[in-house]
Motif scaffolding. Structure first.
Motif, PDB file in Angstrom:
ATOM      1  N   THR A  14       0.896  -1.243  -0.028  1.00 44.72           N
ATOM      2  CA  THR A  14      -0.122  -0.051   0.019  1.00 44.72           C
ATOM      3  C   THR A  14       0.815   1.270   0.016  1.00 44.72           C
ATOM      4  O   THR A  14       0.518   2.368  -0.680  1.00 44.72           O
ATOM      5  CB  THR A  14      -0.894  -0.041   1.297  1.00 44.72           C
ATOM      6  OG1 THR A  14      -1.772  -1.448   1.201  1.00 44.72           O
ATOM      7  CG2 THR A  14      -2.057   1.104   1.195  1.00 44.72           C
ATOM      8  N   THR A  15       2.014   1.190   0.625  1.00 48.28           N
ATOM      9  CA  THR A  15       2.918   2.579   0.760  1.00 48.28           C
ATOM     10  C   THR A  15       3.983   2.337  -0.286  1.00 48.28           C
ATOM     11  O   THR A  15       4.592   3.420  -0.540  1.00 48.28           O
ATOM     12  CB  THR A  15       3.627   2.782   2.128  1.00 48.28           C
ATOM     13  OG1 THR A  15       4.302   1.475   2.408  1.00 48.28           O
ATOM     14  CG2 THR A  15       2.325   2.536   3.350  1.00 48.28           C
ATOM     15  N   LYS A  16       4.309   1.245  -0.593  1.00 56.55           N
ATOM     16  CA  LYS A  16       5.546   1.134  -1.709  1.00 56.55           C
ATOM     17  C   LYS A  16       5.676   0.034  -2.552  1.00 56.55           C
ATOM     18  O   LYS A  16       4.997  -1.152  -2.113  1.00 56.55           O
ATOM     19  CB  LYS A  16       6.903   1.200  -1.097  1.00 56.55           C
ATOM     20  CG  LYS A  16       6.984   0.266   0.320  1.00 56.55           C
ATOM     21  CD  LYS A  16       7.789  -1.092  -0.048  1.00 56.55           C
ATOM     22  CE  LYS A  16       7.952  -2.152   0.814  1.00 56.55           C
ATOM     23  NZ  LYS A  16       6.798  -2.948   1.427  1.00 56.55           N
ATOM     24  N   GLY A 213      -1.337  -0.527   4.954  1.00 56.74           N
ATOM     25  CA  GLY A 213      -2.706  -0.456   4.639  1.00 56.74           C
ATOM     26  C   GLY A 213      -3.516  -1.625   5.066  1.00 56.74           C
ATOM     27  O   GLY A 213      -4.564  -1.689   5.488  1.00 56.74           O
ATOM     28  N   THR A 214      -2.880  -2.944   5.340  1.00 56.18           N
ATOM     29  CA  THR A 214      -3.178  -3.848   5.804  1.00 56.18           C
ATOM     30  C   THR A 214      -2.574  -4.675   6.610  1.00 56.18           C
ATOM     31  O   THR A 214      -1.473  -4.372   6.905  1.00 56.18           O
ATOM     32  CB  THR A 214      -3.503  -5.012   4.726  1.00 56.18           C
ATOM     33  OG1 THR A 214      -2.141  -5.416   4.339  1.00 56.18           O
ATOM     34  CG2 THR A 214      -4.319  -4.435   3.589  1.00 56.18           C
ATOM     35  N   GLU A 254       3.874  11.212  10.063  1.00 57.98           N
ATOM     36  CA  GLU A 254       4.489  10.242   9.789  1.00 57.98           C
ATOM     37  C   GLU A 254       5.957   9.818  10.491  1.00 57.98           C
ATOM     38  O   GLU A 254       6.324   9.104  10.944  1.00 57.98           O
ATOM     39  CB  GLU A 254       4.576  10.010   8.152  1.00 57.98           C
ATOM     40  CG  GLU A 254       5.435   8.666   7.667  1.00 57.98           C
ATOM     41  CD  GLU A 254       4.461   7.491   7.747  1.00 57.98           C
ATOM     42  OE1 GLU A 254       3.426   7.416   7.962  1.00 57.98           O
ATOM     43  OE2 GLU A 254       5.169   6.341   7.439  1.00 57.98           O
ATOM     44  N   LYS A 257       5.852   9.403  14.109  1.00 61.95           N
ATOM     45  CA  LYS A 257       5.398   8.034  14.333  1.00 61.95           C
ATOM     46  C   LYS A 257       6.849   7.362  14.341  1.00 61.95           C
ATOM     47  O   LYS A 257       7.376   6.506  15.152  1.00 61.95           O
ATOM     48  CB  LYS A 257       4.510   7.840  13.254  1.00 61.95           C
ATOM     49  CG  LYS A 257       4.057   5.954  13.500  1.00 61.95           C
ATOM     50  CD  LYS A 257       3.092   5.734  12.625  1.00 61.95           C
ATOM     51  CE  LYS A 257       3.749   5.286  11.274  1.00 61.95           C
ATOM     52  NZ  LYS A 257       2.636   4.393  10.420  1.00 61.95           N
ATOM     53  N   GLY A 328       6.305  -2.968   8.164  1.00 64.12           N
ATOM     54  CA  GLY A 328       6.862  -1.970   8.666  1.00 64.12           C
ATOM     55  C   GLY A 328       6.513  -1.465   9.866  1.00 64.12           C
ATOM     56  O   GLY A 328       7.394  -0.812  10.776  1.00 64.12           O
TER      57      GLY A 328
HETATM   58  N1  LIG Z   1      10.353   2.693  11.878  1.00 63.82           N
HETATM   59  C1  LIG Z   1       9.158   2.829  12.069  1.00 63.82           C
HETATM   60  N2  LIG Z   1       8.413   2.838  12.940  1.00 63.82           N
HETATM   61  C2  LIG Z   1       6.996   2.763  12.886  1.00 63.82           C
HETATM   62  N3  LIG Z   1       6.418   2.704  11.670  1.00 63.82           N
HETATM   63  C3  LIG Z   1       7.135   2.532  10.724  1.00 63.82           C
HETATM   64  C4  LIG Z   1       8.419   2.323  10.668  1.00 63.82           C
HETATM   65  N4  LIG Z   1       9.019   2.241   9.388  1.00 63.82           N
HETATM   66  C5  LIG Z   1       7.968   2.272   8.536  1.00 63.82           C
HETATM   67  N5  LIG Z   1       6.666   2.306   9.414  1.00 63.82           N
HETATM   68  C6  LIG Z   1       5.230   2.291   8.809  1.00 63.82           C
HETATM   69  O1  LIG Z   1       5.164   0.841   8.158  1.00 63.82           O
HETATM   70  C7  LIG Z   1       4.237   1.075   7.047  1.00 63.82           C
HETATM   71  C8  LIG Z   1       4.821   0.560   5.966  1.00 63.82           C
HETATM   72  O2  LIG Z   1       5.237  -0.795   6.124  1.00 63.82           O
HETATM   73  P1  LIG Z   1       5.180  -1.755   4.948  1.00 63.82           P
HETATM   74  O3  LIG Z   1       6.293  -1.324   3.835  1.00 63.82           O
HETATM   75  O4  LIG Z   1       5.358  -3.259   5.402  1.00 63.82           O
HETATM   76  O5  LIG Z   1       3.743  -1.616   4.390  1.00 63.82           O
HETATM   77  P2  LIG Z   1       3.598  -1.972   2.499  1.00 63.82           P
HETATM   78  O6  LIG Z   1       3.946  -3.619   2.238  1.00 63.82           O
HETATM   79  O7  LIG Z   1       3.571  -0.890   1.799  1.00 63.82           O
HETATM   80  O8  LIG Z   1       1.590  -2.063   3.067  1.00 63.82           O
HETATM   81  P3  LIG Z   1       0.595  -3.219   2.913  1.00 63.82           P
HETATM   82  O9  LIG Z   1       1.369  -4.544   3.290  1.00 63.82           O
HETATM   83  O10 LIG Z   1      -0.416  -2.978   4.134  1.00 63.82           O
HETATM   84  O11 LIG Z   1      -0.176  -3.456   1.661  1.00 63.82           O
HETATM   85  C9  LIG Z   1       3.887   2.426   7.066  1.00 63.82           C
HETATM   86  O12 LIG Z   1       2.394   2.800   7.764  1.00 63.82           O
HETATM   87  C10 LIG Z   1       5.043   3.081   7.985  1.00 63.82           C
HETATM   88  O13 LIG Z   1       4.434   4.636   8.377  1.00 63.82           O
END
Ligand SMILES: Nc1ncnc2c1ncn2[C@@H]1O[C@H](COP(=O)(O)OP(=O)(O)OP(=O)(O)O)[C@@H](O)[C@H]1O
Ligand SMILES: [Mg+2]
Length: 410
Positions: A14-16, A213-214, A254, A257, A328
């Motif tokens: 969802t984010t990348k 996102g999930t 962000e 956080k 993440g």
């Molecule tokens: N150091 C950190 N502390 C807290 N949250 C973090 C950190 N680094 C990344 N995140 C969070 O992790 C999330 C992204 O994680 P990830 O790359 O696993 O998701 P994604 O694969 O893009 O999304 P999804 O799997 O939900 O479709 C974001 O919400 C980001 O803010």
């Protein structure tokens, strides 16, 4: 010396979007040679909502990986997610066909086809049929019955279905980025391959992929996947809570956080955090504890939902190895303790394992699904009826077969 088999995994998060290119060694282990990551705004809660933006993120990630690896694969193993995905358990039974009653490969194919024969609505497709165990006559718990003697062959399988249109949008986006799809792979399945040890998979373990996102929940036991659920809640919800609670723009929330986030208010950093205001409003100062007081309840909500899913799945009591947190959001300080409190079992944060090459780019919970796609590819090569991975011409055929199946099914 035969040329190595190269594969690419493309994780549509969802984010990348991340693209990882690897060579698969003889044991099926991925040796990473190139990694690219690109922000993605075309995916919401795991589902593609904007094809143009998704295509451009895929292209960006793939180009960066190709540049690093100096190779350009023509196809990729691609992840799929979203709360449209459902997993159910099914069984199939056949009579062993050979006159001498020795179980053959073709009996295995027939029994898996029998397990596949469930009523699937027109707008859904079967994504995976994963054998959990075989039963020969009355003997259960058999992993691979080829060559055994028996009259009746049964398989217990985990069947994963998805929305046909969501899958079509994934394939369309990847093709528009000039790549063929080797296989669509369920995100939690890939993630499990990357972060779990064989011992955990055997003892019983839940993987919780806390993404943007999930939140994906999957259960592995006795070496196979038993349950999958995808919850439409993730790190973006936490950031949105901070946007509202601290009245600051999304980008600032962000970074607050990521830099000051903590899951447990009582152990939060007591230091001062700068909170920039929206559109020229003054920057304010708050304590790190306030940040944790916003983050904590949302994480608790997510973890209670996970507990509900696990309890309903009937595996909750049987998870001898506890839970592995990844994605993440598992980087938030204190998350292991909070998960142990709520789920009442040991928790650890998992990063991709059993991977070689440029590991410094992938030893990160955000890369678990991307690396898992490479493990899936490695398993297809090693267990997919290919005697030696040096015979890469035949391997091309195996992938070709999977690829043709993907185009026919979707
Ligand atoms: N150091 C950190 N502390 C807290 N949250 C973090 C950190 N680094 C990344 N995140 C969070 O992790 C999330 C992204 O994680 P990830 O790359 O696993 O998701 P994604 O694969 O893009 O999304 P999804 O799997 O939900 O479709 C974001 O919400 C980001 O803010
Ligand atoms: Mg993800």
């Amino acid at each position: 010396m035969p040329s190595p088999v190269r594969v690419m995994g493309v994780d549509l998060g969802t984010t990348k979007v991340s693209a990882i290119i690897a060579e698969i060694d003889k044991s099926g282990k991925p040796i990473v040679t190139g990694v690219g990551t690109e922000r993605c705004e075309g995916i919401r809660k795991g589902v593609i909502v904007d094809i143009e933006k998704t295509v451009s993120s895929i292209e960006g990630a793939v180009q960066a990986a190709e540049l690093m690896s100096e190779h350009s694969p023509k196809s990729a193993f691609v992840s799929i997610s979203g709360d449209h995905i459902k997993g159910i358990n099914s069984t199939g039974v056949v009579a062993v066909s050979r006159p001498d009653k020795e179980i053959s490969e073709s009996d295995i194919e027939r029994v898996i086809t029998a397990a596949r024969a469930i009523a699937v609505p027109n707008d859904r497709r079967i994504l995976h049929v994963i054998p959990q165990e075989f039963v020969v006559d009355d003997q259960n718990g058999i992993e691979l019955p080829v060559g055994m003697a028996g009259i009746r062959l049964e398989v217990k399988a985990h069947i994963i279905t998805c929305s046909a249109t969501c899958a079509q949008n994934v394939i369309k986006s990847v093709k528009r980025a000039h790549l063929d799809v080797d296989a669509l792979v369920l995100q939690p399945l890939a993630t499990g391959y990357a972060v779990l040890t064989q011992e955990e998979m055997d003892l019983g373990v839940a993987v919780i992929d806390l993404g943007g996102g999930t939140t994906d929940v999957s259960v592995f036991k006795d070496g196979a996947i038993r349950h999958t659920s995808i919850l439409a809640l993730g790190g973006n919800n936490i950031t949105n809570d901070l946007v509202i609670g601290l009245r600051t723009p999304f980008g600032q929330a962000e970074s607050i956080k990521v830099n000051h986030g903590c899951a447990i208010p009582s152990s939060a950093d007591q230091g001062i955090v700068d909170v920039p205001g929206v559109h020229h409003r003054k920057t304010r100062q708050i304590s790190g504890k306030v940040v944790a007081q916003i983050i904590g309840p949302r994480l608790e909500e997510v973890l209670y939902m996970v507990k509900g899913v696990l309890t309903k799945s009937e595996y909750y009591e049987t998870l001898g190895a506890g839970v592995v947190l990844t994605g993440g959001t598992s980087l938030i300080a204190g998350i292991e303790d909070l998960a142990e409190d709520i789920l009442s079992m040991p928790a650890r944060v998992g990063v991709p394992e059993r991977v070689g090459g440029l590991t410094e780019y992938v030893k990160d919970p955000k890369m678990s699904t991307g690396v898992g796609l490479l493990h899936y590819a490695g398993n297809t090569l090693v267990k997919g009826g290919v005697p030696s991975i040096e015979q890469h011409v035949r391997i091309g055929n195996v992938f070709g077969k999977v690829r043709r199946w993907v185009s026919a099914a979707f």
